[in-house]
Design a protein around this motif. Sequence first.
Motif, short mmCIF file in Angstrom:
data_model
loop_
_atom_site.label_atom_id
_atom_site.label_comp_id
_atom_site.label_asym_id
_atom_site.label_seq_id
_atom_site.Cartn_x
_atom_site.Cartn_y
_atom_site.Cartn_z
N ALA B 245 0.81 -1.22 0.00
CA ALA B 245 0.00 0.00 0.00
C ALA B 245 0.84 1.27 0.00
N ILE B 246 1.75 1.39 0.94
CA ILE B 246 2.55 2.63 0.99
C ILE B 246 4.00 2.25 0.72
N ASP B 247 4.54 2.89 -0.26
CA ASP B 247 5.93 2.59 -0.56
C ASP B 247 6.59 3.88 -0.97
N GLU B 248 7.45 4.36 -0.12
CA GLU B 248 8.07 5.66 -0.44
C GLU B 248 9.05 5.55 -1.61
N HIS B 249 9.37 4.28 -2.01
CA HIS B 249 10.31 4.09 -3.12
C HIS B 249 9.62 4.16 -4.48
N ALA B 250 8.29 4.12 -4.48
CA ALA B 250 7.60 3.99 -5.78
C ALA B 250 8.01 5.08 -6.74
N GLY B 251 8.33 4.70 -7.91
CA GLY B 251 8.65 5.65 -8.97
C GLY B 251 10.00 6.32 -8.81
N SER B 252 10.73 5.99 -7.77
CA SER B 252 12.03 6.63 -7.60
C SER B 252 13.08 5.86 -8.39
N PRO B 253 13.67 6.48 -9.40
CA PRO B 253 14.58 5.75 -10.28
C PRO B 253 15.77 5.13 -9.54
N SER B 254 16.26 5.77 -8.50
CA SER B 254 17.47 5.27 -7.85
C SER B 254 17.21 3.99 -7.05
N LYS B 255 15.97 3.76 -6.66
CA LYS B 255 15.70 2.61 -5.78
C LYS B 255 15.24 1.37 -6.57
N THR B 256 15.07 1.49 -7.85
CA THR B 256 14.51 0.36 -8.60
C THR B 256 15.58 -0.69 -8.87
N ARG B 257 15.12 -1.92 -9.07
CA ARG B 257 16.05 -3.02 -9.28
C ARG B 257 15.97 -3.49 -10.73
N SER B 258 17.12 -3.63 -11.37
CA SER B 258 17.13 -4.15 -12.74
C SER B 258 17.22 -5.66 -12.71
N VAL B 259 16.51 -6.31 -13.63
CA VAL B 259 16.63 -7.77 -13.71
C VAL B 259 17.23 -8.16 -15.05
N VAL B 260 18.12 -9.10 -15.02
CA VAL B 260 18.65 -9.67 -16.27
C VAL B 260 18.58 -11.18 -16.11
N PRO B 261 17.50 -11.79 -16.62
CA PRO B 261 17.34 -13.23 -16.43
C PRO B 261 18.34 -14.03 -17.26
N LYS B 262 18.61 -15.23 -16.79
CA LYS B 262 19.44 -16.14 -17.58
C LYS B 262 18.69 -16.44 -18.87
N SER B 263 19.45 -16.81 -19.91
CA SER B 263 18.74 -17.14 -21.14
C SER B 263 17.96 -18.44 -20.90
N LEU B 264 16.87 -18.56 -21.64
CA LEU B 264 16.00 -19.72 -21.45
C LEU B 264 15.95 -20.46 -22.78
N GLY B 265 16.15 -21.74 -22.74
CA GLY B 265 16.10 -22.48 -24.00
C GLY B 265 15.72 -23.92 -23.74
N ASN B 266 15.78 -24.72 -24.79
CA ASN B 266 15.40 -26.12 -24.60
C ASN B 266 16.54 -27.06 -24.95
N ARG B 267 17.75 -26.51 -25.03
CA ARG B 267 18.89 -27.36 -25.40
C ARG B 267 19.34 -28.21 -24.22
N HIS B 268 19.38 -27.56 -23.03
CA HIS B 268 19.92 -28.27 -21.87
C HIS B 268 18.78 -28.83 -21.02
N ARG B 269 18.43 -30.04 -21.35
CA ARG B 269 17.39 -30.73 -20.60
C ARG B 269 17.93 -32.10 -20.19
N MET B 270 17.44 -32.59 -19.09
CA MET B 270 17.96 -33.84 -18.54
C MET B 270 17.65 -35.02 -19.46
N PRO B 271 18.66 -35.84 -19.75
CA PRO B 271 18.36 -37.05 -20.52
C PRO B 271 17.61 -38.05 -19.62
N ALA B 272 16.81 -38.88 -20.20
CA ALA B 272 16.06 -39.93 -19.48
C ALA B 272 15.31 -39.41 -18.25
N ALA B 273 14.61 -38.30 -18.43
CA ALA B 273 13.88 -37.71 -17.30
C ALA B 273 12.83 -38.67 -16.75
N ASN B 274 12.33 -39.55 -17.60
CA ASN B 274 11.25 -40.45 -17.17
C ASN B 274 11.69 -41.41 -16.06
#
Lengths: 244, 454
Positions: B245-274
């Motif tokens: 409800a109350i956040d004194e950080h809202a809209g303040s550019p200096s307090k925001t957090r940047s996210v950089v997710p890992k790349s997502l793909g389907n190459r690295h998947r477990m063999p014989a998952a079953n």
Amino acid sequence: MKSVVIGGTAGVGREIATALAVKGHSLLITGKDMEDVDACTMDLRLRYGVQVQGLAIDASNSTIFIRELGAAAANFGEINYLFLTIGASSEEDTGDLQIENAIAMLSSNFLATIMAIQIFRIYFSKSEPTGVIGFSSVAAIRGRKKNVIYAASKRALESYFESLELISQGTNLSAQIYRLGFIDTYQAYGQRLPFPKVNPKKVAKMIIGRLDAASGISYYPRYWQLIAIVVKIVPLQIFKKMNS
Amino acid sequence: MKINAPEISIKQENLSSFDNGVKSTCAIAQPDRYRHWASTPRDSYQISRGAGLSLSAASFETESLSVSHNKFNRILDFDSATGEVEVEAGIRLFSLHNFLVANGYFLPIQPGHGQISIGGCVAADIHGKNQLKDGNFLEQVISLKLFHPSHGILNLSRASNADLFFLTCGGYGLTGHILSVRLQTQVLPSQIVVTRAQRFPDIDSGLQLLNNEATKADFIHSWHDFSQTGKKYGSGMVFMSNFEAIDEHAGSPSKTRSVVPKSLGNRHRMPAANLVVNRFSISALNSAYKRINSTNMKGKRSDIADALFPIHHLQGYYYFLGSHGFHEYQILLSKDVAADYLKQLGAVAAELKIPITLASGKIFGGQQNLIRFSGEGVCFAVNFLRSTQANVLLEWLDSNLVLFGGKPNLIKDSRLPRQIAEACYPEIGEFRMKLRNFDSKRLFRSQMSERLGL
Ligand SMILES: Cc1cc2nc3c(=O)[nH]c(=O)nc-3n(C[C@H](O)[C@H](O)[C@H](O)COP(=O)(O)OP(=O)(O)OC[C@H]3O[C@@H](n4cnc5c(N)ncnc54)[C@H](O)[C@@H]3O)c2cc1C
């Protein structure tokens, strides 16, 4: 700090412009087409809050290039760094390129580049660090059957940088030129190459991290220095076979 | 048709749908200048490719040139007074999110991973964390620029070329290459989101709770344990998030957090998952998940990025679904039949000894048209591994979906048969007709469009 990136809308040039914007540089970036220039300038302004001017100029026509870049340089004023990431290659550059195409290629790879340096020389800051950063290619190591004019232009450019280093001695201007290996840009897209392609972001990071390094020629990736030695010392007969 | 595109650099690449159900060697181009769009072939099949993360093979096909928008990822305009932003379609959600949040805005309707592109969101008209409250992605789209080799660049909005605008939003890339999109963002109420979780003992009470809470929460979904049998089948938790409800950080550019997710793909998947994924391991994992999330009960504070893109922290899940691939079956059912369908699903899966690795629900509202995954009801997704038995379950799911009057999510299913799509989407014929009226050559094709006869 203020920097100019000639050819700053794609490939290594775009990554350099981005890396400079991250560091807060005011920028003048050029590209061949207005749409690309507009997209890049807006993106850098909005994301990094830096001042960015854009200019659409075609380096393959040196006369217009010189006139328009001259005007933009006067408007932009004093600068710190000039990056010259322009270049053009063609599959038809095998010795009998049509004259007008050959002139255009010479202009993009050599003439426009050195003219840009001439234009900006009077605008380099006298009190802050300054530098000209040029881009050659491993194609310039030795004469070849493909990319004939391209390779010759790059070799000429290297010679110009050697001279620039000498004439800038005792000033605050450094003249660095990079012999780049295979870079993962549009030009190399889909090509099967004997050595791995390097991400342009990585190239830009390396270059920006070495802005205070001494003048001179450097290889990137570094292992190309070794390859260059081998290519140079291979006897002509063998080199001819390798080239065919 | 042979791909004829001499003026554009092309390479051959092995592409696969995110669920690993479709694998093909395809020609792919990656333009990096606007002039390259004019070099896209006029007479060869082609299809836009965003991040390539769709579970369905919607951005490639053996005889189509996939055109990647990766290099078109710039922000073109932003109005800090209105929150309108214009971006190139290849921009990834996390990148736009970082920019918007730093300026006090956000996009409420986004899929669960930040590596997905804006173009992919428009083309699949994706849904976000509370479809009932926010609607589908289309709600955020003000206008867009579309390039089609036969028509050039077209400006589309509700006021100009409206028919084509609606055909393109939720048109799965079949009307052309979306170059840029103008979006209406919202003021970010707070940087912090507070999540509460409420347990429920069975499927009926779960869906009831989800329905009751959906109008009150900013983001909401249910999670169900389908490894339980008997009365406990489908027990689980409803996760409800609201902006602090109350956040004194809202809209303040200096307090925001940047996210950089890992790349997502389907190459690295477990063999014989079953060998690892079975009823017992899933049951144990589900119990652990419930225990871990019991801390959520009282309200867990998290950054807005974590709430919008929860899969950033859970993407290891896909590794365990294995290299052989998995199915995501996401459907929309009317509220009065959803529980029945899901109970029968559980019985059939148990009989076939198929462990359901994930079961999750959302509440949808609004109108459904053309072939968009939208409309009123319960949206429910289940995951399970690919196997011969799974095909039997899928046959049951498909035929009963038709009987129950539900709709499958076309972008999430790489094998959905044409006749099921036709039976579930009454306006599919209208979509086809409108598409042909615009593009008589039907230049834009993907494996998905070919399979569904679009
Ligand atoms: C981990 C994960 C979480 C997800 N969460 C959700 C969710 O919460 N809600 C939801 O609705 N969906 C969700 N999805 C599905 C996902 O949002 C869609 O499949 C989306 O379309 C993927 O976008 P993409 O950038 O990967 O596009 P691609 O997979 O490359 O392409 C998808 C479609 O969009 C078209 N397209 C892409 N870019 C353009 C363009 N510039 N011009 C024209 N057409 C274009 C393609 O032709 C294709 O038809 C999720 C998927 C994953 C993998």
